[in-house]
Design an enzyme around this catalytic site. Sequence first.
Site, PDB file in Angstrom:
ATOM      1  N   ASN A 268      36.439  12.575  12.526  1.00 34.26           N
ATOM      2  CA  ASN A 268      36.839  13.882  12.007  1.00 34.26           C
ATOM      3  C   ASN A 268      35.611  14.784  11.938  1.00 34.26           C
ATOM      4  O   ASN A 268      34.525  14.342  11.557  1.00 34.26           O
ATOM      5  CB  ASN A 268      37.438  13.730  10.620  1.00 34.26           C
ATOM      6  CG  ASN A 268      38.504  12.650  10.581  1.00 34.26           C
ATOM      7  OD1 ASN A 268      39.434  12.687  11.354  1.00 34.26           O
ATOM      8  ND2 ASN A 268      38.310  11.667   9.713  1.00 34.26           N
ATOM      9  N   GLU A 299      30.400   7.614  16.200  1.00 33.02           N
ATOM     10  CA  GLU A 299      31.133   8.743  15.594  1.00 33.02           C
ATOM     11  C   GLU A 299      30.283  10.007  15.631  1.00 33.02           C
ATOM     12  O   GLU A 299      30.791  11.105  15.857  1.00 33.02           O
ATOM     13  CB  GLU A 299      31.538   8.408  14.153  1.00 33.02           C
ATOM     14  CG  GLU A 299      32.358   7.131  13.990  1.00 33.02           C
ATOM     15  CD  GLU A 299      33.529   7.014  14.942  1.00 33.02           C
ATOM     16  OE1 GLU A 299      34.153   8.042  15.266  1.00 33.02           O
ATOM     17  OE2 GLU A 299      33.815   5.874  15.388  1.00 33.02           O
TER      18      GLU A 299
HETATM   19 ZN   LIG Z   1      35.369   7.059  19.359  1.00 32.08          ZN
END
Ligand SMILES: [Zn+2]
Length: 849
Positions: A268, A299
């Site tokens: 996110n 990430e």
């Molecule tokens: Zn990923």
Amino acid sequence: MPGTNLTRDEAETRSGHVSVASYDVHLDLTGDGETFGSTTTVVFASADRASTWLDLVAPEVSEVTVNGTALDPQTAFDGARVRLSGLAEQNEVRVMARCSYMTTGEGMHRFVDPADGQTYLYTQFEVPDARRVFAVFEQPDLKARFTFTVDAPESWLVVSNTQAAVEPSRDGVRCWQFEPTPPISSYVTAICAGPYHVVRSEYQGAHGTIPLAVYCRASLAEHLDADEILDVTRRGFAFFEDLFDHPYPFSAYDQVFVPEFNAGAMENAGCITYRDEYLFRSRVTDAAYERRAETILHEMAHMWFGDLVTMRWWNDLWLNESFATWASVLAQVEATRWRQAWTTFASAEKLWALRQDQLPTTHPISAEIRDLQDVEVNFDGITYAKGASVLKQLVAWVGRDAFVAGLRRYFRRHAWGNTTLRDLFDELEAESGRDLSAWEQEWLLTAGVNTLRPVLEVADNAGAPRYAYAAIDQEAASEHPTLRSHRVAIGLYDRGPHGLTRRESIEIDVTGSRTEVPHLVGLAAADLVLVNDEDLTFTKIRFDSTSLDTLERHIGDLGDSLARSLAWTGLTDMLRDAELPARRFVALVLSGVGRESDLSVVQTLLAQGRVAVETYSDPAGRDVLRRRWATALSTLAHEAEPGSDHQLALVRAWSAATSAPEDLEEISGMLDGSAHIPGLVLDRDLRWHLLQRLAIRGRADDTDIAAALAQDRTSAGERQADLARAARPTSQAKQEAWDAIMEPGKLTNAAMEATLAGFAPPEQVDVLRAFAQQYFDAVMSVWRERTFHTAERIITGLFPRVVVSQEVVDQARSDADRPDTPWPVRRMLLEGAADVERALRAQACDAAG
Ligand SMILES: [Zn+2]
């Protein structure tokens, strides 16, 4: 799951009509534990005023207003879509709904911590679940600015993609007003809420200061090693801001460790969520820290590749994931203490990719993604691991400097936009001067893996053997016959006073079915010839007979960790292909594992050794092999350096392997304090592991499990107890676990994961045989009644893999081939059948060899 699909054609049509400016989303999280209030105001342009729809999965919609005119919610909303009519060129639509809290990890997940009764919420939206929380045009190329407003109990923290202004609390409720996001896709928006514990810090870099924060449940605060996590985070920022030559695109970086998370983590924008098993409450080996750092960096790489520049449609998911995986391993090697990360990659990711690429359901890396069902099943070893292997190759192909320069142009040109693979290739071709279309055709648009096999003729001239002829043969499976261009290094290794060391490495281009290697002719014959030395290409490898003999006697002498890992992967592949009998593979593992320094390789080998014993060995000789394996592991475990990571890994493997009464006595004794292994600390998770092993053998019952749980009243403890109960060897215990799994709503996603993990130890095949038919009878109702992740978990997790028989293969195939079997179910059944068929072949090989 009827009615919730979305096809690529529909998405393309919609983005042709609609361009979204902004969403205002107001969530009221103060009510009961069943539903929450969700009000969305979306502003968008409609060039041709054609009717369209918003996605929303909710039990109740109370208002739909289009440009001030109310529509009847009963007719506009069908449970998955809100039909919009009466549109103007510029529109403002308001939708008021009650949405459901979930316990499956999809949408807004709600969790009550058994340790202290506190409630925690977080969202998980990839692929299509933002629509479970607010009304949205749910497709990645309709980017917009999102402004979230959240009402929450006053004792809670609320975290989202941006920073918030918090109003003073009124009547026990506090309102969090978040700043608008930059233009992002709905699948990377996020809300986390609850009495989270937080550690705040910052990163000062070349482009300014980034506020950092790390969150976890209050009951896990003592296990939060924020310093280590933030250290990896800062190293990542320094590395990526430099590599990408582009500042971090968001305003802050929050990392939230959340309970019952389905995947490893989610990128996110500015608000990363991680499974909170990544906070280690017991001793783990360094391999676990290495894996967590890889996830953190993966990430983070997505903040640029994925969030700043986003795929237009899910067919480029592979590129998104492969890029993040490649970038994270590169960052590990160049910016952290895990300089050997490519070894781990070669041992873990490549095995995963090889397995997936040899299933009947394999697909090209660049797959056709027709709809959401296609993408859901594609979070697989092709998308992540093969894609990353091939991307690593592409970097070598265009050259690292050109690759990085192209990447920088790509970020500059497409910031905040959506792209396809072609947009990236345009930049790489411009920088490198290479045409990538042939490469794309060979590596991205065709499925399957090649095998490279050395062909060596040796002439023995007066006791000094030399190569008289050398070539590499390339093979392909008949279903996927593509032969490819490989840049390959061939390593020659000799035995000597310093072990097995490399004398020479020769790089060549392999094309077609046979490539002669004149460079080798005349050179002294080596003890080991390693094809794909340095791991430059994605391939299966084989060994000539001299090399295989050397490995069987001396693999532990091979000094280079990457070379060892490549050799192990080749040997494991031969086991799986029924070219190396299980008992010879087990002997190899036992000869090498005690000397293996790389912990991730150790753990992979111990796991593969167990599979060889329990699944790939000849059933007639299995008990003998089991005893040999367990006895040898006992020696290794008891002689390992006290307190070392090796000791921990070996004790776990030994306790899983043994059924000898004296060993089980010793394990019981370790739990009650009457026996101990010097240097080994019996912390909570090791105690659970040992108790579960006793449960599998019928040496620990319900009372023992309840007593252990009384000592560990945490969510992790509850899941360990679930696993232990499901692992008991009686028909009654299996039926209880089965019934719990099959009753919708009975188990949360984490309890489901634990129960499935305990249900089918291979040692219990006799009691499990009775459940094979029940499984096939239940598959379709599971698919119809459950959400995607839950259905996939059950259908994959309960497949009767331990019942290695032709009947299971035949039944799975015939069910898969029924015309009414949906594609994702067909895929899961065929993959299960392929696993069992492979085991049958390996067993026959072991019996014959
Ligand atoms: Zn990923």
